[in-house]
Design a protein around this motif. Structure first.
Motif, mmCIF file in Angstrom:
data_model
loop_
_atom_site.group_PDB
_atom_site.id
_atom_site.type_symbol
_atom_site.label_atom_id
_atom_site.label_comp_id
_atom_site.label_asym_id
_atom_site.label_seq_id
_atom_site.Cartn_x
_atom_site.Cartn_y
_atom_site.Cartn_z
ATOM 1 N N HIS A 101 9.215 -0.415 14.187
ATOM 2 C CA HIS A 101 9.243 0.204 13.032
ATOM 3 C C HIS A 101 8.851 -0.967 11.853
ATOM 4 N N GLN A 102 8.102 -0.401 10.851
ATOM 5 C CA GLN A 102 7.758 -1.312 9.766
ATOM 6 C C GLN A 102 8.043 -0.790 8.344
ATOM 7 N N TRP A 103 8.422 -1.937 7.691
ATOM 8 C CA TRP A 103 8.464 -1.756 6.234
ATOM 9 C C TRP A 103 7.210 -1.786 5.465
ATOM 10 N N ASN A 104 6.919 -0.637 4.632
ATOM 11 C CA ASN A 104 5.743 -0.666 3.809
ATOM 12 C C ASN A 104 6.247 -0.080 2.513
ATOM 13 N N GLY A 105 5.220 -0.286 1.391
ATOM 14 C CA GLY A 105 5.276 0.373 0.248
ATOM 15 C C GLY A 105 4.845 1.662 0.449
ATOM 16 N N ILE A 106 5.562 2.488 -0.527
ATOM 17 C CA ILE A 106 5.429 4.256 -0.001
ATOM 18 C C ILE A 106 3.976 4.702 -0.719
ATOM 19 N N ASP A 107 3.319 4.055 -1.289
ATOM 20 C CA ASP A 107 1.770 4.261 -1.835
ATOM 21 C C ASP A 107 1.130 2.929 -1.940
ATOM 22 N N GLU A 108 0.034 3.273 -2.532
ATOM 23 C CA GLU A 108 -1.085 2.232 -2.509
ATOM 24 C C GLU A 108 -0.470 0.929 -3.266
ATOM 25 N N ARG A 109 0.387 1.213 -4.121
ATOM 26 C CA ARG A 109 0.814 0.174 -5.076
ATOM 27 C C ARG A 109 1.618 -1.105 -4.091
ATOM 28 N N GLY A 110 2.175 -0.642 -3.049
ATOM 29 C CA GLY A 110 2.818 -1.572 -2.171
ATOM 30 C C GLY A 110 4.427 -1.497 -2.427
#
Length: 486
Positions: free
Chosen positions: A333-342
């Motif tokens: 599993h990976q961490w990411n920003g929830i939208d395009e803002r990161g």
């Protein structure tokens, strides 16, 4: 005759009579590492000995005795001319093998130096595809024409380099190291650190150490020979088998992704609680890094080893938090920003801990986080679960969120539960976000250890929390500030 010369001659006898042990081989290599001037005389002596042995008339008498020894009871025929010829060939093959073993153990100097140099490309088993500030030492007989690696020894005083083996494995070597490259599937690591990434379809690539053989089963793993004589083995992906040289164990010990063990000279193994890696995965350490490199100093839990077989190991990524980084040691599993803002800006480049997703349902779990300096300590907590008391008492919800992009289920789980949903990792912020985690913050004005607890009493679907930290002078921003900045 000097003491090293005398000992080398003693070890030659062990090699030629077939009784040489791994420990004696390592001693032989160490002496020649320290005294490379002995190699030339050693090789000449062995060749002369071989030629004299072949020309001795005693060989004919030995073969005659062999004829008599193999004559069976009355009525049996003696060896035929053909079988005698095969015996001579066998003796010659043994002698040739013994010479090759001596020269290979001693660095492969004469064997390779006497070959025509125009064919180094054909004889190479690997190629150095990347290097940084490498300082090669005398005796690096495996290095040819700048970047080709043939069977022989590699020795460095520092720096790092990456080898691509013809069979597929990629091995990254860092720091002062001494290693013997025997083939494209076998390396002897006598000192230093090496990290290997092996294609999953390839099995059997081996790194031998003075106390343990690390046999790949399609994986990424690291091996380090410590100055105190212990050997550290860490599995970053896949699995390896450990076959020690000391105990009488028939079956090797298997380590899988997320596990690590420290092996003593006596072959005993113990859990390594954590390792640290730089953000690119170029180096790792089971010791504390030098001052200034890290914010998170140590993480420890209260999970006892299960009969010495549980080797779960946390990984701390220094300055490594970014889009698409793996959140857990044991799941993709990976961490990411929830939208395009990161990701929230105050989290980018933070130290973070890859925890164990398998611990999310433990009822008595406790983790202690130690810091190397005053810091902002963060916990990423699954919104599907009510925040537990230890979290609300010690931390404050920043109002910011981080997303979890869940990767594929392990094959064993999917086989047992074909109804499980299909997950795949995507690339980039805001893509394939499967669950939302709230970002909780604690200001730590000193380095007093912080104790974290369980996920909660309920058994609903959840994922294990994440941990990150930044220096205290990197100020967090509120949700309102984040919206203004973006």
């Amino acid at each position: 005759m000097t003491a090293p010369e005398k000992r080398i001659h003693e070890l030659i006898d062990f090699v030629l009579d077939g009784s040489c042990t791994d420990k004696q081989r390592q001693e032989f290599a160490a002496i020649l590492d320290e005294h490379p001037e002995l190699i030339k005389g050693l090789a000449s002596e062995v060749f002369v000995h071989s030629l004299l042995l072949w020309q001795r008339e005693d060989i004919t008498r030995d073969l005659s005795s062999l004829d008599k020894a193999q004559t069976v009871e009355k009525g049996s025929s003696a060896l035929t001319a053909e079988s005698r010829s095969e015996s001579v060939d066998g003796l010659r093959r043994f002698t040739t093998w013994a010479i090759a073993a001596v020269l290979l153990i001693g660095g492969g100097f004469v064997f390779w130096q006497t070959r025509p140099q125009s064919n180094w490309q054909e004889r190479a088993v690997a190629e150095i595809v990347d290097s940084d500030s490498v300082s090669w030492k005398d005796g690096s007989t495996a290095l040819k024409q700048g970047d080709l690696v043939v069977p022989g020894r590699l020795r460095t005083e520092g720096g790092d380099f990456t080898m691509q083996f013809r069979s597929g494995p990629i091995v990254h070597v860092i720091g002062a190291v001494s290693m013997m490259v025997e083939s494209d599937m076998l390396v002897h690591l006598d000192s230093g650190q090496a990290t290997a990434r092996v294609p999953h379809e390839l099995k059997g690539f081996t790194i031998k150490t003075p106390v343990i053989d690390v046999i790949d089963q399609g994986t990424e793993f690291g091996v380090a020979i410590r100055e105190d004589g212990f050997t550290d083995v860490v599995v970053f992906d896949g699995k390896v088998d450990l076959a020690d040289h000391i105990s009488n164990k028939i079956d090797p010990t298997r380590l899988v992704q997320g596990q690590a063990a420290r092996v003593s000279r006596q072959g005993t193994m113990q859990r390594i609680m954590q390792v640290g890696r730089d953000q690119k995965g170029g180096w790792w350490t089971s010791d504390y890094p030098s001052s200034g490199v890290n914010v998170i100093q140590e993480v420890r839990d209260n999970i006892p080893p299960a009969d010495g077989l549980d080797y779960f190991c946390y990984q701390i990524s220094y300055h490594g938090l970014d889009e698409d980084v793996f959140a857990y040691v044991d799941d993709p599993h990976q961490w990411n920003g929830i939208d395009e803002r990161g990701l929230p800006s105050f989290l980018r480049g933070a130290d973070f801990v890859k925890t164990f997703n398998d611990y999310r349902y433990m009822e008595y779990f406790q983790m202690t986080v130690s810091l190397s300096q005053p810091a902002n300590l963060y916990v990423f907590f699954d919104d599907r679960v009510p925040p537990p008391k230890w979290l609300t008492d010690q931390f404050e919800d920043t109002g910011e969120n981080i997303g979890l992009d869940e990767g594929p289920w392990p094959a064993r789980d999917k086989a047992l539960r074909p109804d499980l949903p299909v997950y795949q990792n995507a690339v980039g912020a805001g893509n394939s976000i499967d669950n939302i985690f709230s970002v909780w913050q604690r200001r730590c004005d000193d380095t007093t250890p912080v104790v974290l607890g369980i996920m909660g009493e309920e058994r609903q679907a959840r994922a294990m929390y994440g941990i990150a930290a930044t220096p205290l002078d990197v100020t967090s921003v509120s949700a309102k500030d984040h919206s203004i900045l973006n």
